[in-house]
Motif scaffolding. Structure first.
Motif, short mmCIF file in Angstrom:
data_model
loop_
_atom_site.label_atom_id
_atom_site.label_comp_id
_atom_site.label_asym_id
_atom_site.label_seq_id
_atom_site.Cartn_x
_atom_site.Cartn_y
_atom_site.Cartn_z
N GLY A 295 0.82 -1.21 0.00
CA GLY A 295 0.00 0.00 0.00
C GLY A 295 0.85 1.25 0.00
O GLY A 295 1.90 1.32 0.67
N HIS A 330 -3.56 4.40 -7.49
CA HIS A 330 -2.90 3.27 -6.84
C HIS A 330 -3.81 2.05 -6.77
O HIS A 330 -3.32 0.91 -6.69
CB HIS A 330 -2.48 3.64 -5.41
CG HIS A 330 -1.48 4.74 -5.35
ND1 HIS A 330 -1.29 5.53 -4.23
CD2 HIS A 330 -0.60 5.21 -6.27
CE1 HIS A 330 -0.35 6.42 -4.47
NE2 HIS A 330 0.08 6.26 -5.70
N ARG A 331 -5.09 2.28 -6.76
CA ARG A 331 -6.04 1.18 -6.61
C ARG A 331 -6.08 0.32 -7.86
O ARG A 331 -6.01 0.82 -8.98
CB ARG A 331 -7.45 1.72 -6.31
CG ARG A 331 -7.56 2.47 -4.99
CD ARG A 331 -7.43 1.54 -3.80
NE ARG A 331 -7.53 2.23 -2.53
CZ ARG A 331 -8.67 2.40 -1.86
NH1 ARG A 331 -9.81 1.93 -2.36
NH2 ARG A 331 -8.69 3.03 -0.71
N THR A 332 -6.21 -0.97 -7.67
CA THR A 332 -6.40 -1.88 -8.80
C THR A 332 -7.85 -1.84 -9.24
O THR A 332 -8.73 -1.36 -8.52
CB THR A 332 -6.01 -3.31 -8.42
OG1 THR A 332 -6.81 -3.74 -7.30
CG2 THR A 332 -4.54 -3.40 -8.04
N ASP A 337 -9.17 -6.58 -7.80
CA ASP A 337 -9.38 -6.38 -6.36
C ASP A 337 -10.29 -7.44 -5.75
O ASP A 337 -10.08 -7.86 -4.61
CB ASP A 337 -9.97 -4.99 -6.11
CG ASP A 337 -10.17 -4.71 -4.64
OD1 ASP A 337 -9.17 -4.62 -3.91
OD2 ASP A 337 -11.34 -4.58 -4.20
N GLU A 345 -2.24 -2.65 -4.30
CA GLU A 345 -2.03 -1.29 -4.79
C GLU A 345 -0.78 -1.25 -5.65
O GLU A 345 0.21 -1.94 -5.37
CB GLU A 345 -1.87 -0.31 -3.62
CG GLU A 345 -3.12 -0.15 -2.77
CD GLU A 345 -2.95 0.90 -1.69
OE1 GLU A 345 -2.45 2.01 -2.02
OE2 GLU A 345 -3.29 0.63 -0.53
N GLU A 347 1.92 1.48 -7.46
CA GLU A 347 2.40 2.85 -7.57
C GLU A 347 3.32 2.98 -8.78
O GLU A 347 3.75 1.99 -9.36
CB GLU A 347 3.17 3.24 -6.30
CG GLU A 347 2.38 3.17 -5.02
CD GLU A 347 2.28 1.75 -4.46
OE1 GLU A 347 1.28 1.47 -3.76
OE2 GLU A 347 3.17 0.93 -4.73
#
Length: 445
Positions: A295, A330-332, A337, A345, A347
């Motif tokens: 994360g 950053h979120r898939t 998910d 996540e 980056e």
């Protein structure tokens, strides 16, 4: 690539009604018109449907078959990639032939077709009959909101649940997909014709050389999977290696493998959160495929912790999937998910580099292995295809379909530069600036 077994024979009649000439439910847009709007007048793939609709060449392969109205219900109730994934995983939407070829062909028409909000609006005429609850596949993880029951995002308890959900599926299933190396991370192909096993060996050797491993050194491998890096370093570089993983099944498999290979005396894999490692003074740390689970907010504390475990002059090699840009989310996506990596996540590499250099490491080298991950995923898909029946018998057809879809989609993402695989090398500099690095390293491989 994965050729999933068709669950039914698609209709090929040329009768106008069977080719979707009639209106949709409630007088809405005919299914044939909807599909044409999605795929164009000359669709790159053929689509057939339960009502006799045929769009494209009915004799072409690969093709998509909408087997039941429930497939449309899945799309209506989750009008994005999640709805499409649910339909495929449940088999209400089927693919005959190569999953990757279908995804690539559709991507040529519209890279984000599955996310179009107008898809739901175009199907409004179907809502009366199809906007109804449909069962969620058992393979789907709870929503992000419901995961709070397992703790805060990236807490130890919640991370343990997320990792177990993905990795504690079946060691035998992973053996079918990954092959003898049991390496679930990007390989590095020394030659275009190299086999997957050769490429995985080369990847581990590259990491060992970047870390400067020598006999007698101590290595910590966080997120060690089935122990491939631990075994390679202990066997070929004669180091003492400790690997940790949150997956109990991985740890048990790895310990047995180390014993069989005669490495148990100097190599160990523990079922343990990396944050619970108490030993210090390691000469090197490898983090291969773990950062994706950390994360963005936790990256500073992650690298500070790893810095506290390594001696001055010791190195860290961080190998992970990253976004092409630091400004990307950053979120898939919802499919990854809910079905593959809950709470994962990604980056940009700039974010990784900044977190490393601000929290205990001097960054000395970065290398992008993006094309290598496309090749790795292609090889995994071939393995799944070759062992499809065994994989289904081991973990069920819906689980096998999840892996077929996610690996094919991931291959496409790396090939189209929507994802990268970056290796970043850092060193913990001594008090007087000594980095213990060669002037111009070439790693020798």
């Amino acid at each position: 690539m994965v050729a999933t077994r068709p669950l039914s024979t698609a209709p090929t009649s040329t009768h106008p009604r069977e080719r979707g000439a009639t209106s949709g439910p409630g007088g809405g847009l005919p299914l044939s018109a909807l599909l044409t709007r999605l795929l164009g007048d000359n669709p790159p793939v053929t689509v057939t449907a339960y009502d006799g609709t045929v769009v494209g060449d009915p004799d072409a392969a690969p093709r998509i078959h909408i087997r039941t109205p429930a497939a449309l219900s899945y799309v209506l109730t989750a009008p994005n990639e999640l709805g499409m994934a649910r339909a495929y995983v449940t088999g209400t939407l089927d693919i005959t032939g190569d999953v990757y070829a279908v995804l690539r062909a559709i991507d040529e028409v519209s890279p984000s077709m599955a996310d179009k909000a107008w898809l739901a609006r175009a199907m409004a005429g179907y809502a009366r009959e199809l906007l109804r609850p449909v069962p969620i596949p058992a393979e789907e993880a709870p929503s992000r909101a419901r995961r709070v029951l397992h703790g805060l995002r990236h807490s130890k308890a919640r991370d343990s649940v997320a990792i177990a959900r993905h990795y504690d599926v079946s060691n035998r299933f992973y053996e079918r997909v990954l092959g003898p190396s049991m390496a679930y991370t990007c390989a590095c192909f020394p030659e275009a014709a190299s086999t997957l096993e050769e490429a995985q060996f080369h990847k581990f050797d590259l990491v060992c050389r970047k870390l400067g491993l020598r006999p007698g050194m101590r290595l910590l491998d966080v997120g060690c999977g089935w122990g491939g890096m631990v075994a390679h370093a202990a066997e070929h570089y004669r180091v003492t290696a400790l690997g940790v993983t949150l997956s109990r099944q991985q740890a048990e498999w790895a310990q047995r493998d180390l014993a069989v290979r005669g490495l148990a005396g100097r190599a160990e894999v523990r079922h343990l959160d990396y944050r619970d490692v108490t030993e210090t003074g390691f000469d090197a740390v490898s983090s291969i495929g773990l950062t994706e689970h950390i994360g963005a907010r936790a990256l500073p504390s992650y690298f500070r912790f790893l810095s506290s475990k390594v001696r001055p002059g010791g190195r860290l090699l961080n190998h992970c999937i990253v976004r092409p840009h630091t400004y990307d989310s950053h979120r898939t996506g919802p499919f990854i998910d809910r079905y593959v990596f809950p709470d994962g996540e990604l980056e940009g590499v700039g974010t990784i580099v900044s977190a490393m250099q601000d929290n205990g490491f001097e960054v000395r080298h970065a290398e992008n292995l993006r094309e290598h991950y496309g090749r790795t995923l292609a090889a995994w898909c071939r393995n799944l295809d070759a062992h499809w029946d065994e994989a289904v018998a081991e973990s069920g057809v819906q689980r096998a379909r999840v892996w077929a879809l996610y690996m094919a989609a991931s291959r496409l993402a790396f090939e189209r530069h929507r994802l990268e695989l970056q290796q970043v090398l850092g060193v913990k500099v001594g008090e007087r600036g000594d980095a213990a690095m060669p002037l111009r390293p070439d790693w020798g491989v």
